[in-house]
Design a protein around this motif. Structure first.
Motif: not given
Length: 303
Positions: A170-175, A258-260, A282-287
Motif C-alpha cells: 500500500g505504500r510503494f507507488p509501483d506496488g 525503498h525510497a518511500v 532488487n527492483v524495489h531498493a533505492a538505498h
C-alpha cells in the motif's frame, strides 16, 4: 543485555506503589462498586469481542480461573460466549447491553478518580504530566515486548510476512508482489534467523537474517505493526538480528530499502549503517546499507 540498576528498579516500584495506592487498586472491589477487581478488569478487556485464548494470554490468567470468572459474568447477564465465526476451535466473549452499561459506569468512576488527582495541578503541570505519562507508556510497552527467534515457517512468522507484504504494497507507488516474501524456496526458509516481536502474546513485528556470502549476511522483511510503531521496536529487532549474525559467524550485515521508506533510512543511519552501491538486483531498493559488526573476542583460558 545491559544490567538493570538498583536505582531504576526502585524508581519504577515507587511509582507503581504510589499510583496503585491513590487509584484504589489495592481495594478488593472496583471503586464504588461491589464487583471484584478481577471481574471489572475482565469486562474492560472483553470490549467489543475477544477470544478466550487472547484473554488468557493478555491477562496472564490460569485457564480455570478465567473460566470461573467468565461463568460468573455470564450468569449476571454481562457477557455472552459464542464460537468464532472463522475458527470453530475458538470461543469469543463479548459484552451484552448490560455489560456495556456496566463498563460505562466503571469508566465514569475511574475518570472521576483520575480527575480528582489532577485537580491539584495547574494546566501547565497537567500537560507536563500527560507528556511524561505518554513517554512512560511507550517505554513500558517496549519493555514488555519480547523479541524471539522462531521457525520461519511458523504461523506467527507467516502472519507477520503477510502483513508486511500488505503494508508495503500500500505504500510503494509501483506496488509490491505479496508472493515475493512468502513463496516456497525464498524467505523465510532461507533465513538463518527469523525473529518475531510479541506484545501481550500477539505478534507485532518481524525480521529475517539470511547469509549472502562468507561472513556477510542480509537483513530482510523488517516490519512493525502500525499499533506498535514509534515505540523503538524496530531498533530492538535490528539489534537482535545483528546479535544473531555475530553468533553465526557473520561480521558484516547489509540491507536495502525503498525510497518511500524514509523512516527506515533514518534508522539505518542512526544505528551505524553506511550507504553502499547496489549489491543485488532488487527492483524495489533505492538505498543499500552496510554495517561492520563488532565481534566479542574469545576469552583466553585462565592459568
Amino acid at each position: 543485555m545491559e544490567p538493570v540498576s538498583v536505582d531504576d528498579v526502585r524508581a519504577l516500584r515507587r511509582l507503581h506503589r504510589y499510583f496503585t495506592r491513590r487509584a484504589g487498586a489495592l481495594d478488593e472491589h472496583c471503586p464504588g462498586r461491589e464487583r471484584p477487581l478481577g471481574e471489572a478488569r475482565l469486562l474492560l478487556e472483553v470490549g467489543h469481542g475477544t477470544s478466550l485464548r487472547d484473554l488468557r494470554s493478555r491477562l496472564g490468567l490460569d485457564a480455570g480461573y478465567l473460566s470461573r470468572m467468565i461463568k460468573t459474568l455470564q450468569a449476571q447477564g454481562l457477557i455472552r460466549v459464542s464460537v468464532h465465526r472463522k475458527d470453530s476451535r475458538l470461543r469469543v466473549a463479548e459484552l451484552t447491553p448490560a455489560g456495556r452499561a456496566e463498563v460505562a459506569e466503571q469508566n465514569r468512576r475511574a475518570d472521576g478518580l483520575a480527575a480528582g488527582l489532577l485537580r491539584g495541578l495547574s494546566e501547565a503541570q497537567r500537560g507536563e504530566l500527560t507528556a511524561a505519562v505518554a513517554v512512560t507508556e511507550r517505554l513500558l510497552r517496549l519493555a514488555g515486548t519480547a523479541v524471539e527467534v522462531v521457525d520461519g515457517a511458523s504461523r506467527d512468522a507467516r502472519t507477520c510476512l503477510a502483513a508486511y507484504a500488505a503494508d508495503i504494497g500500500g505504500r510503494f507507488p509501483d506496488g509490491f508482489d505479496p508472493a515475493v516474501p512468502v513463496r516456497p524456496g525464498e524467505m523465510p526458509e532461507r533465513a538463518v534467523a527469523f525473529v518475531v516481536a510479541y506484545e501481550e502474546g500477539q505478534p507485532v513485528g518481524c525480521g529475517a537474517l539470511r547469509r549472502l556470502e562468507r561472513g556477510v549476511g542480509e537483513i530482510r522483511h523488517m516490519w512493525v505493526h502500525p499499533d506498535a510503531r514509534r515505540l523503538g521496536l524496530a531498533r530492538r529487532m535490528l539489534k537482535e538480528l545483528e546479535r544473531q549474525a555475530v553468533a553465526r559467524g557473520l561480521d558484516t550485515v547489509r540491507l536495502d530499502t525503498h525510497a518511500v521508506l524514509t523512516e527506515a533510512q533514518a534508522m539505518c543511519r542512526a544505528c551505524g549503517y553506511t550507504e553502499i552501491p547496489p549489491y543485488d538486483d532488487n527492483v524495489h531498493a533505492a538505498h543499500r546499507f552496510e554495517k561492520r559488526l563488532r565481534r566479542t573476542p574469545a576469552r583466553r583460558p585462565s592459568g
